[in-house]
Structures are given as structure tokens and as C-alpha cells.
Design an enzyme around this catalytic site. Structure first.
Site, PDB file in Angstrom:
ATOM      1  N   GLU A 109       0.834  -1.205   0.000  1.00  0.00           N
ATOM      2  CA  GLU A 109       0.000   0.000   0.000  1.00  0.00           C
ATOM      3  C   GLU A 109       0.872   1.259   0.000  1.00  0.00           C
ATOM      4  OE1 GLU A 109      -1.837  -0.392   3.781  1.00  0.00           O
ATOM      5  OE2 GLU A 109      -2.574  -2.425   3.378  1.00  0.00           O
ATOM      6  N   LYS A 111       2.035   4.722   1.538  1.00  0.00           N
ATOM      7  CA  LYS A 111       2.052   5.247   2.910  1.00  0.00           C
ATOM      8  C   LYS A 111       1.772   6.751   2.860  1.00  0.00           C
ATOM      9  CE  LYS A 111       4.832   5.147   7.156  1.00  0.00           C
ATOM     10  NZ  LYS A 111       4.777   6.577   7.486  1.00  0.00           N
ATOM     11  N   ARG A 132      -2.438   9.759  17.242  1.00  0.00           N
ATOM     12  CA  ARG A 132      -1.635   8.607  17.635  1.00  0.00           C
ATOM     13  C   ARG A 132      -0.868   8.881  18.921  1.00  0.00           C
ATOM     14  NH1 ARG A 132       3.626   7.065  17.299  1.00  0.00           N
ATOM     15  NH2 ARG A 132       3.941   4.807  17.423  1.00  0.00           N
ATOM     16  N   LYS A 282       2.714  -5.498   4.299  1.00  0.00           N
ATOM     17  CA  LYS A 282       2.159  -6.135   5.493  1.00  0.00           C
ATOM     18  C   LYS A 282       1.742  -7.568   5.174  1.00  0.00           C
ATOM     19  CE  LYS A 282      -0.420  -1.870   6.619  1.00  0.00           C
ATOM     20  NZ  LYS A 282      -1.793  -1.352   6.813  1.00  0.00           N
ATOM     21  N   LYS A 306      11.070   3.304   2.521  1.00  0.00           N
ATOM     22  CA  LYS A 306      11.237   4.750   2.387  1.00  0.00           C
ATOM     23  C   LYS A 306      11.951   5.067   1.070  1.00  0.00           C
ATOM     24  CE  LYS A 306       9.572   6.263   6.356  1.00  0.00           C
ATOM     25  NZ  LYS A 306       8.517   7.259   6.458  1.00  0.00           N
ATOM     26  N   CYS A 400      14.905  48.147  -2.645  1.00  0.00           N
ATOM     27  CA  CYS A 400      13.811  47.311  -3.128  1.00  0.00           C
ATOM     28  C   CYS A 400      13.766  47.349  -4.654  1.00  0.00           C
ATOM     29  CB  CYS A 400      12.486  47.804  -2.547  1.00  0.00           C
ATOM     30  SG  CYS A 400      11.035  46.968  -3.210  1.00  0.00           S
ATOM     31  N   CYS A 418      11.825  45.308   2.521  1.00  0.00           N
ATOM     32  CA  CYS A 418      11.629  46.643   1.954  1.00  0.00           C
ATOM     33  C   CYS A 418      10.991  47.531   3.017  1.00  0.00           C
ATOM     34  CB  CYS A 418      10.731  46.555   0.718  1.00  0.00           C
ATOM     35  SG  CYS A 418      10.102  48.157   0.162  1.00  0.00           S
ATOM     36  N   CYS A 423       5.105  50.734  -1.145  1.00  0.00           N
ATOM     37  CA  CYS A 423       5.666  49.800  -2.124  1.00  0.00           C
ATOM     38  C   CYS A 423       4.535  49.086  -2.868  1.00  0.00           C
ATOM     39  CB  CYS A 423       6.549  48.775  -1.424  1.00  0.00           C
ATOM     40  SG  CYS A 423       7.270  47.544  -2.544  1.00  0.00           S
TER      41      CYS A 423
END
Length: 658
Positions: A109, A111, A132, A282, A306, A400, A418, A423
């Protein structure tokens, strides 16, 4: 039809429409009709609150804010998984399982990169949702989870007790939209959808969570009283039949099939609505899982693969600086197009001047790119051995690039900013803030109207709002003659808001509502404030050295002086509007908690501050009094623990009169 029957029909119709839209992605009702029926249900519930049920779609918009989250002990632990990083490690896991099991099969599956939660149902009704946490104890976030519209509030099967585990996430399109809004509001950007989802789900105000449009994918059955299953696949199919969005899965047996599926998932991750931070393998058989058991930290019957971040080189074509709506100058590197993690990348963030200097990034360099959190392209390193002979270190602009105002480095950070009060890059944010409710409170002049005014060249600074005519406003989209007249009246009325509101409206760094009130009370007029030195400003309570420097810097800017001159010309009041009601609360600190009936929080705070007192958001040993309304929570408990005086609302009102 009586009201009870009508309410039930409305709930059933709206819940079915929501299920079709949010779970099946097969809408059967347009937004207008849905909103019309929802408004009717809200009217009936307001008239008959005793008939509100847990599955009412009106509960998905968020209720009253919480003071804290309570702890929840998980009936079934929410275990973490052992990480693996190569196909060889996956094969080793499968070999270990195959040694003890005759015909092992595995579910593979994606993740989801989100926040893991447990959802609990009693007799088919959603009763609690918890994070969790450490796997054994989490936080009760039930009210926030009610706002996730793909979570069913009731289930077809009325099992005595059912607990499922899922991953709450922020869809990618919602994440990008939220970050654009936060940038427009001058708020820090979320680094990735997982951070955004976690921050949203832990908001104490469920209404904030509701606006974040979170979603969920359920990936495990934790507990089902009254039902038995043989395989994980059977549990996922059953969960889906109950109205949940479940994780997609494939059941495979051989190691080469499993590794091929892991590769396929990785290559197609861009097609998924959620961020994926791995693939889970799993055991499919639940009896095999029981035989395999768990270690102290992880189940032995599963691993999480991973994916390594994809990195690719590209050549730096240019370094450009963008001016954000808060005035922060953000450098970006323009690179030759390169395909990275499923998309074509042509630029990457350089964060700030320090980042450029630390890595010594120059135009013409070859750099290695990767996507931070699989979302935002960033420079990992410079390939120094590929640097051309003639390159120069990059120099950050001192003015600027949009308005030419001086650029200064934040006293408390690495950002370059700035200093221009006019501005153009900051104009939309400045106008919207200037007209907002807590600032000059100009009704009818929201962000959409401000955008039109800017696009048509009608305003170049907030003072220009006071010179707009009815004719100019009535020519805007969705702004008829009556709305234009009301807007002109609202603009005129805002002239008399007073110095405290004006100072907040000007958007001076670190000058919020409270500082605006303090400065207005101390100086009385803008002209007096404009003559104040940094030392005089620093001597004021609640104005530190950094804030004083920001105020003085803003006052000394030519653009600021021009803006204030135009505001005076427009007849905007430059003197304090609020008069002191005395000094009876001088040196006292108040905390407001619970629901007040006679005052709003803002009204109570204003009354305290007008008498020289302070209002704090938390209880400490320095607190003088806590004013406690209905349903006061943790702040009241802490006040009692510290022996701090607690006032009822009536006692507070008596104190004000005395």
C-alpha cells in the site's frame, strides 16, 4: 410534513450528497442546492436544538473553541513501523516471514504522509477521534475530526464498537491554495502538507480546522466487536462498505512482485491526491500477524519502505529577487529545466541572503536540486568542480527592486525587508489590512474590491481610498450604485476612528492593536509620536527596543511621510479617540476565560485597558484576577491552584462601576 420528519429527510439527503462528493467522487447535487438545504436544516436546528443529532452535517463546520485537548488512552495501540531503505531489505523481511509461514501473502500500500488517528464508533455512531501520540496515549481531537467531510458520522452496520485507524492529510491542491493565502496575509508558509495537516488538526478552534479542508484514508481495522475477518484485505473491503475512504492495496506473494509494486507506486505518486512518504508491506493473513507478534516498538509483520529523495543537477541561469506582500525579499534561483519527482523544475527557493552566502551559489554554477518534502524544489549543494572560470559572488540588493526604498535586515532574523510604506508589491496586503475590522473598519472594502482598485490604478496607497468617488466605485465589478454609496459612507466614517486604530492600520512592524492603544494613550497625537526618539519609545511599557527601532524606521521613511501627509489632507483623525476612564486597574493583569454574557471579549478587554490594566491570554503568578464566565476550563483550574482571585461576570461588572 412535521419538523422532525423534515429534519431527518434533510440530514439523510445531505449526508448522502456528502458521501457521493467526498468519498465516491461522484457528485449528485450542485453546490447551490446543497447550501440551500443546509441553510434550511440550520434554521430548523436553531428552532429545535433538542433534535440535533450526532450525524447532522451542520456539525461539520466546527463549534465552540476548546481550551485544550484531553488525553485518550488507545484501547488498541497504534504501533509504528520498521523502516527499510532498499529492495534487499524488503527481500530479507519476506524471507524471514516465509521461513515460519507456509503460504504467506502480503498487502502492498502507499504510505500517506499525514497524521495518524484512531476513529471510534459505538453502535454505528462516531463518538471519538484521537491522534496517535506515543501509540498508547493520544489527544482527543473529536470536534476537529467532525469537520473532515470524508469521515462518516454514522455507519450502516451498528456494531457495538468499531475502531479504525487512518491518516489525516491535506490534499495537495488545498495545500498550495492555503500557502498562497498565507503568503498574501504575510503569514509563515507551511513547509509541506503533513505540517499543514498536523497544525490544522491541533487547532483549538474547530472552525479553523474546517476551513483547511482536510481528508483521510483509512488503512487498518483496530477493533470490530461482533465481526471476524481472516485477512487484512477483507477488513479494508468491509471498512470501505461502511462509507470510509480506504487506502488502495494489492495482495502479492513473491518478493520480485512486491518490489515491482513498490517501484510502480513511487513512479505514480504524483497522481495521488496526498503526499506519499513510502510504501507499506504487510502480512495479509490476520492469524499470521498474530503468530509473528510485535517487538517493544514495532510489529514484526510489516515494514515501511522509504523512497530516497530524487536529486538531479542543473545549471543556474539567474538569481532573481521577489518582493512579497509583507515586504520580505525572497531570492529564487532560475535553472535550466529539469525533470524532478514527476514535475519539470525551472526554479528553486534560496530562502535568504545567509543561505546564498553559506553555499556560495553563483550564476553559472551547476547545482544539485531536490524537492523538500517532495513538494518545494531546493538547492542541496553546488558542484564546485564544474564552476566556470569567471563567476562573481552574488550580492543582495540594497534597495527594493520594486519601489527603490532602502532594504534592511530584520533585527530578529535573516529576512531582508523593503521599508517602503507605499511599495506596490505590498499594496494589496496593506490596503486590505488598513480597511480590516480591527483597523479602520471600512465595511464593503474587502480583498476583491481592493484588487480591482489596484488593477485600475485608482489607489496607490491607503490614503487614496479617501479620495474615491461614487462613480469610480460603482464602475467596479459587483458594485452597484447603492453599494458604491455605502462604501463611500463607510470610508468617510473611518476618518474618525482615532490614532490607536490608525497606528494599527498603518502596518508598522510589531505594532498591533495593543501597541497602537499604548502609543496613542502616551502621545495623544501622531505629530507628538513622530517627534519621539527611540529612547522615549523604549521607555514605554510593552514597547521593547526592537519595536521602537521599527517604529522610528517607519516614521523616518520618505514614503511614510508622504502617506501621512496624504492622510492628513484627507481629514483622517490623527489624535487619540479613546479617553482614559481612570487608573483604577494600573498595575493589574486580567485573564478572561469562559463564555461571557454581558460583554464580548473585546469589550471587556477595552474596559480593562481604558482603566490602565492589562489583559493576558494565560494565567501565571503575575495574574491579578481571572474573570470566569460559563464553561471556564483549564485557566480557571490553574487560577484556583495558584490562589489567584476569581471574579464572576457580575463581580467584574461591579468592579467596573466602583
Amino acid at each position: 410534513m412535521d419538523y422532525k420528519s423534515e429534519m431527518k429527510d434533510l440530514r439523510d439527503t445531505l449526508n448522502e450528497a456528502g458521501y457521493r462528493y467526498y468519498v465516491l467522487d461522484d457528485p449528485t447535487m450542485d453546490d447551490y442546492e446543497y447550501d440551500r438545504l443546509l441553510r434550511r436544516l440550520e434554521e430548523l436546528e436553531a428552532a429545535h436544538p433538542e433534535e440535533i443529532t450526532p450525524d447532522s452535517p451542520t456539525r461539520r463546520v466546527g463549534g465552540a473553541a476548546l481550551e485544550s485537548f484531553t488525553q485518550v488512552e488507545h484501547s488498541v495501540p497504534l504501533e509504528s513501523l520498521q523502516d527499510v531503505f532498499s529492495s534487499g531489505e524488503v527481500e530479507e523481511f519476506i524471507r524471514r516471514m516465509d521461513e515460519t509461514l507456509e503460504t504467506a501473502a502480503y498487502s502492498v500500500e502507499p504510505k500517506v504522509d499525514g497524521l495518524s488517528v484512531a476513529l471510534e464508533y459505538r453502535d454505528g455512531v462516531f463518538v471519538r477521534g484521537a491522534t496517535r501520540g506515543d501509540g498508547r496515549t493520544g489527544e482527543d481531537v473529536t470536534e476537529n475530526l467532525r469537520t473532515v467531510k470524508s469521515i462518516p458520522m454514522t455507519l450502516p452496520d451498528r456494531l457495538p464498537r468499531l475502531i479504525v485507524r487512518g491518516e489525516v492529510f491535506m490534499p495537495k491542491n488545498v495545500f498550495h491554495k492555503l500557502n498562497r493565502q498565507r503568503e498574501a496575509n504575510g503569514e509563515p508558509l507551511f513547509a509541506n502538507p503533513r505540517n499543514a495537516a498536523a497544525g490544522s488538526l491541533r487547532q483549538l478552534d474547530p472552525r479553523v480546522c474546517a476551513r483547511r479542508l482536510l481528508d483521510i484514508r483509512v488503512f487498518n481495522l483496530q477493533l470490530a466487536e461482533g465481526r471476524t475477518f481472516a485477512t487484512h484485505g477483507e477488513t479494508l473491503d468491509y471498512i470501505a462498505s461502511q462509507g470510509f475512504q480506504t487506502i488502495p492495496y494489492r495482495v502479492l506473494e513473491r518478493a520480485e512482485q512486491i518490489n515491482a509494486e513498490i517501484v510502480r507506486l513511487g513512479e505514480n505518486r504524483e497522481e495521488l491526491p496526498f503526499d506519499m512518504d513510502g510504501a507499506v508491506v504487510k502480512l495479509n493473513s490476520l492469524s499470521d500477524r498474530a503468530a509473528a507478534g510485535s517487538t517493544a516498538k514495532c510489529p514484526r509483520w510489516a515494514v515501511a519502505f522509504k523512497y530516497p529523495p530524487e536529486r538531479k543537477p542543473s545549471r543556474v541561469v539567474d538569481i532573481v529577487v521577489q518582493v512579497g506582500r509583507t515586504g520580505v525579499l525572497t531570492p529564487r534561483v532560475v535553472v535550466e529545466p529539469v525533470r524532478l519527482a514527476g514535475t519539470t523544475v525551472t526554479s528553486a527557493t534560496l530562502h535568504n541572503q545567509d543561505f546564498i552566502e553559506e553555499k556560495d551559489i553563483r550564476i553559472g554554477d551547476t547545482v544539485v536540486l531536490q524537492k523538500a518534502g517532495e513538494i518545494i524544489p531546493e538547492v542541496v549543494e553546488v558542484c564546485r568542480d564544474l564552476r566556470p572560470g569567471k563567476t562573481e559572488p552574488y550580492r543582495f540588493p540594497s534597495v527594493c527592486p520594486v519601489c527603490g526604498a532602502p532594504v534592511v535586515r530584520d533585527v530578529d532574523g535573516a529576512a531582508m525587508r523593503c521599508t517602503g510604506a507605499e511599495c506596490p508589491a505590498q499594496l494589496h496586503r496593506n490596503l486590505t489590512h488598513f480597511a480590516s475590522r480591527d483597523a479602520m473598519d471600512i465595511d464593503g472594502m474587502g480583498p476583491a474590491v481592493m484588487r480591482q482598485l489596484i488593477d485600475r490604478g485608482l489607489v496607490k496607497n491607503p490614503a487614496d481610498l479617501y479620495f474615491l468617488t461614487e462613480e469610480q466605485l460603482s464602475d467596479l465589478d459587483r458594485m452597484g450604485k447603492k453599494s458604491a454609496r455605502n462604501a463611500v459612507d463607510a470610508i468617510a466614517a473611518s476618518r474618525d476612528r482615532g490614532l490607536e486604530r490608525l497606528l494599527y492600520a498603518l502596518g508598522i512592524r510589531q505594532v498591533g492593536q495593543k501597541a497602537g492603544k499604548v502609543l496613542a494613550a502616551r502621545f495623544g497625537s501622531f505629530d507628538a509620536l513622530a517627534q519621539a526618539s527611540e529612547e522615549e519609545l523604549t521607555a514605554i511599557d510593552d514597547v521593547g527596543a526592537i519595536t521602537a527601532a521599527y517604529i522610528r524606521e517607519w516614521l523616518d521613511s520618505p514614503q511614510s511621510r508622504h502617506l501621512m501627509s496624504r492622510l492628513k489632507e484627507a481629514g483622517v483623525r490623527m489624535e487619540a479617540a479613546q479617553q482614559s476612564a481612570g487608573e483604577q486597574f494600573r498595575g493589574m493583569s486580567f485573564v478572561l476565560t469562559g463564555a461571557l454574557e454581558k460583554f464580548t471579549r473585546d469589550e471587556a478587554s477595552a474596559l480593562i485597558e481604558a482603566r490602565g490594566g492589562k489583559v493576558s491570554g494565560s494565567v501565571s503568578k503575575k495574574t491579578t484576577c481571572v474573570v470566569a464566565g460559563e464553561n471556564a476550563g483549564s485557566k480557571l483550574r490553574k487560577a484556583n491552584e495558584l490562589g489567584i482571585q476569581v471574579l464572576t461576570e457580575e463581580e467584574f461588572a461591579d468592579m467596573l462601576e466602583r
